[in-house]
Design a protein around this motif. Structure first.
Motif, PDB file in Angstrom:
ATOM      1  N   ARG A  64       0.829  -1.212   0.000  1.00  0.00           N
ATOM      2  CA  ARG A  64       0.000   0.000   0.000  1.00  0.00           C
ATOM      3  C   ARG A  64       0.858   1.254   0.000  1.00  0.00           C
ATOM      4  N   MET A  65       1.872   1.242   0.845  1.00  0.00           N
ATOM      5  CA  MET A  65       2.785   2.381   0.932  1.00  0.00           C
ATOM      6  C   MET A  65       3.541   2.551  -0.386  1.00  0.00           C
ATOM      7  N   LEU A  66       3.929   1.428  -0.975  1.00  0.00           N
ATOM      8  CA  LEU A  66       4.661   1.452  -2.240  1.00  0.00           C
ATOM      9  C   LEU A  66       3.812   2.105  -3.337  1.00  0.00           C
ATOM     10  N   TYR A  67       2.545   1.717  -3.417  1.00  0.00           N
ATOM     11  CA  TYR A  67       1.654   2.294  -4.439  1.00  0.00           C
ATOM     12  C   TYR A  67       1.324   3.752  -4.162  1.00  0.00           C
ATOM     13  N   ASN A  68       1.425   4.152  -2.903  1.00  0.00           N
ATOM     14  CA  ASN A  68       1.176   5.557  -2.568  1.00  0.00           C
ATOM     15  C   ASN A  68       2.299   6.447  -3.113  1.00  0.00           C
ATOM     16  N   VAL A  69       3.504   5.871  -3.232  1.00  0.00           N
ATOM     17  CA  VAL A  69       4.665   6.635  -3.685  1.00  0.00           C
ATOM     18  C   VAL A  69       4.928   6.442  -5.185  1.00  0.00           C
ATOM     19  N   PHE A  70       4.628   5.253  -5.697  1.00  0.00           N
ATOM     20  CA  PHE A  70       4.840   4.999  -7.132  1.00  0.00           C
ATOM     21  C   PHE A  70       3.527   4.600  -7.776  1.00  0.00           C
ATOM     22  N   LYS A  71       3.118   5.372  -8.775  1.00  0.00           N
ATOM     23  CA  LYS A  71       1.846   5.068  -9.434  1.00  0.00           C
ATOM     24  C   LYS A  71       1.981   3.779 -10.235  1.00  0.00           C
ATOM     25  N   GLU A  72       3.139   3.652 -10.918  1.00  0.00           N
ATOM     26  CA  GLU A  72       3.343   2.450 -11.724  1.00  0.00           C
ATOM     27  C   GLU A  72       4.559   1.694 -11.212  1.00  0.00           C
ATOM     28  N   ILE A  73       4.339   0.418 -10.934  1.00  0.00           N
ATOM     29  CA  ILE A  73       5.442  -0.429 -10.474  1.00  0.00           C
ATOM     30  C   ILE A  73       5.611  -1.538 -11.506  1.00  0.00           C
ATOM     31  N   PRO A  74       6.798  -1.606 -12.134  1.00  0.00           N
ATOM     32  CA  PRO A  74       6.971  -2.637 -13.164  1.00  0.00           C
ATOM     33  C   PRO A  74       6.789  -4.045 -12.589  1.00  0.00           C
ATOM     34  N   GLU A  75       6.202  -4.927 -13.385  1.00  0.00           N
ATOM     35  CA  GLU A  75       5.939  -6.308 -12.983  1.00  0.00           C
ATOM     36  C   GLU A  75       7.221  -6.981 -12.469  1.00  0.00           C
ATOM     37  N   VAL A  76       8.342  -6.661 -13.122  1.00  0.00           N
ATOM     38  CA  VAL A  76       9.619  -7.286 -12.754  1.00  0.00           C
ATOM     39  C   VAL A  76      10.012  -6.939 -11.304  1.00  0.00           C
ATOM     40  N   ALA A  77       9.534  -5.806 -10.795  1.00  0.00           N
ATOM     41  CA  ALA A  77       9.842  -5.418  -9.406  1.00  0.00           C
ATOM     42  C   ALA A  77       9.311  -6.471  -8.444  1.00  0.00           C
ATOM     43  N   TRP A  78       8.077  -6.917  -8.679  1.00  0.00           N
ATOM     44  CA  TRP A  78       7.469  -7.921  -7.789  1.00  0.00           C
ATOM     45  C   TRP A  78       8.210  -9.244  -7.900  1.00  0.00           C
ATOM     46  N   GLN A  79       8.648  -9.584  -9.132  1.00  0.00           N
ATOM     47  CA  GLN A  79       9.385 -10.843  -9.321  1.00  0.00           C
ATOM     48  C   GLN A  79      10.705 -10.798  -8.553  1.00  0.00           C
ATOM     49  N   ILE A  80      11.402  -9.671  -8.643  1.00  0.00           N
ATOM     50  CA  ILE A  80      12.682  -9.542  -7.933  1.00  0.00           C
ATOM     51  C   ILE A  80      12.460  -9.656  -6.421  1.00  0.00           C
ATOM     52  N   LEU A  81      11.426  -8.962  -5.914  1.00  0.00           N
ATOM     53  CA  LEU A  81      11.161  -8.998  -4.473  1.00  0.00           C
ATOM     54  C   LEU A  81      10.808 -10.415  -4.012  1.00  0.00           C
ATOM     55  N   ASP A  82      10.033 -11.120  -4.836  1.00  0.00           N
ATOM     56  CA  ASP A  82       9.653 -12.487  -4.473  1.00  0.00           C
ATOM     57  C   ASP A  82      10.850 -13.429  -4.450  1.00  0.00           C
ATOM     58  N   LEU A  83      11.784 -13.216  -5.368  1.00  0.00           N
ATOM     59  CA  LEU A  83      12.912 -14.139  -5.508  1.00  0.00           C
ATOM     60  C   LEU A  83      14.116 -13.782  -4.637  1.00  0.00           C
ATOM     61  N   SER A  84      14.139 -12.545  -4.117  1.00  0.00           N
ATOM     62  CA  SER A  84      15.312 -12.102  -3.351  1.00  0.00           C
ATOM     63  C   SER A  84      15.445 -12.883  -2.062  1.00  0.00           C
ATOM     64  N   GLU A  85      16.656 -13.375  -1.841  1.00  0.00           N
ATOM     65  CA  GLU A  85      16.897 -14.097  -0.593  1.00  0.00           C
ATOM     66  C   GLU A  85      17.495 -13.192   0.462  1.00  0.00           C
ATOM     67  N   LYS A  86      17.861 -11.970   0.062  1.00  0.00           N
ATOM     68  CA  LYS A  86      18.404 -11.041   1.050  1.00  0.00           C
ATOM     69  C   LYS A  86      17.749  -9.676   0.829  1.00  0.00           C
ATOM     70  N   PRO A  87      17.879  -8.769   1.803  1.00  0.00           N
ATOM     71  CA  PRO A  87      17.239  -7.456   1.650  1.00  0.00           C
ATOM     72  C   PRO A  87      17.668  -6.779   0.345  1.00  0.00           C
ATOM     73  N   THR A  88      16.691  -6.329  -0.417  1.00  0.00           N
ATOM     74  CA  THR A  88      16.963  -5.742  -1.722  1.00  0.00           C
ATOM     75  C   THR A  88      16.275  -4.398  -1.859  1.00  0.00           C
ATOM     76  N   THR A  89      17.063  -3.410  -2.256  1.00  0.00           N
ATOM     77  CA  THR A  89      16.545  -2.073  -2.501  1.00  0.00           C
ATOM     78  C   THR A  89      16.302  -1.933  -3.991  1.00  0.00           C
ATOM     79  N   LEU A  90      15.111  -1.466  -4.352  1.00  0.00           N
ATOM     80  CA  LEU A  90      14.799  -1.223  -5.759  1.00  0.00           C
ATOM     81  C   LEU A  90      14.793   0.276  -6.016  1.00  0.00           C
TER      82      LEU A  90
END
Length: 189
Positions: A64-90
Motif C-alpha cells: 500500500r505504501m509502495l503504491y502511494n509513492v509509485f503510481k506504476e510499479i513494473p511487474e519485474v519489481a514484484w518478481q525480484i522482491l519475491d525471488l530475493s533471498e536477502k534485503p533488496t533495494t529497488l
C-alpha cells in the motif's frame, strides 16, 4: 535493552516533531526520519556531510505504501522482491508523496520493503515511509555494528533506539535499478 513497543513509541514521538533517529534496520544501523519531511531530511544530509543531490533510501512496510509513492510499479519489481533471498533495494522511477529533497536528480527513489519488527511497527504508527541511510559521515565506511558508529553521528541525532545494539555483521542491501521501460541494472550486489 529497550522494549520494542516503548522504543517504537519514543522514536515515533521524535519523528512526529521532525527529529532524526539512529535505529537498527533489516541490514545495518541507519539514520532515519519521516520521508515526507524536507527539513528533517536536510538535517540528515547536514549530519552526514552529504550533498543533497545524493538521494537516500526509503523503507516501506508493504504494498500500500509502495503504491502511494509509485503510481506504476513494473511487474519485474514484484518478481525480484519475491525471488530475493536477502534485503533488496529497488530504485524506481517518478516517486510522489515524498519530500523533493530525497528524490534523486534523475527522478528516481530507492525503496526497500521491510518486515523487521521495529521498522515495520514504527511505519505502522507513522503511516509514512521512513528514510534509511547508513550511520556514517559521507565517504567513511558503513558501520556494521552499533559500536562502530562514530560519536559524531550518535550525538548528532535526536534519539538513539535502544534495541539490537549488540548485534553485529549486518550487510548493506543489494540495490537494483528498474526503469519504467523495464530495464534492470544491478548497482550493488
Amino acid at each position: 535493552m529497550g522494549d520494542l513497543n516503548t522504543e517504537v513509541h519514543n522514536a515515533f514521538e521524535i519523528i512526529q516533531k521532525g527529529g532524526i533517529i539512529l535505529y537498527p534496520t533489516d541490514t545495518v544501523w541507519g539514520i532515519g526520519c519521516d520521508a515526507t519531511n524536507p527539513e528533517a531530511i536536510a538535517k540528515i544530509y547536514a549530519l552526514k556531510r552529504r550533498e543533497e543531490t545524493k538521494s537516500m533510501i526509503v523503507l516501506m512496510n508493504g504494498d500500500r505504501m509502495l503504491y502511494n509513492v509509485f503510481k506504476e510499479i513494473p511487474e519485474v519489481a514484484w518478481q525480484i522482491l519475491d525471488l530475493s533471498e536477502k534485503p533488496t533495494t529497488l530504485i524506481l522511477d517518478n516517486p510522489r508523496n515524498v519530500a523533493k529533497n530525497i528524490i534523486a536528480e534523475d527522478q528516481t527513489l530507492g525503496v526497500r520493503l521491510v518486515t523487521e519488527p521495529f521498522c515495520y511497527k514504527l511505519m505502522e504508527r507513522m503511516k509514512k515511509p521512513l528514510v534509511s541511510t547508513s550511520a556514517n559521515i559521507s565517504g567513511e565506511p558503513t558501520p556494521l555494528s552499533f559500536k562502530e558508529i562514530s560519536p559524531e553521528i550518535i550525538n548528532g541525532v535526536d534519539y538513539v533506539v535502544n534495541l539490537h545494539r549488540d548485534k553485529v555483521g549486518g550487510k548493506p542491501s543489494a540495490i537494483i535499478k528498474l526503469t519504467s521501460d523495464s530495464q534492470v541494472k544491478i548497482i550493488r550486489k
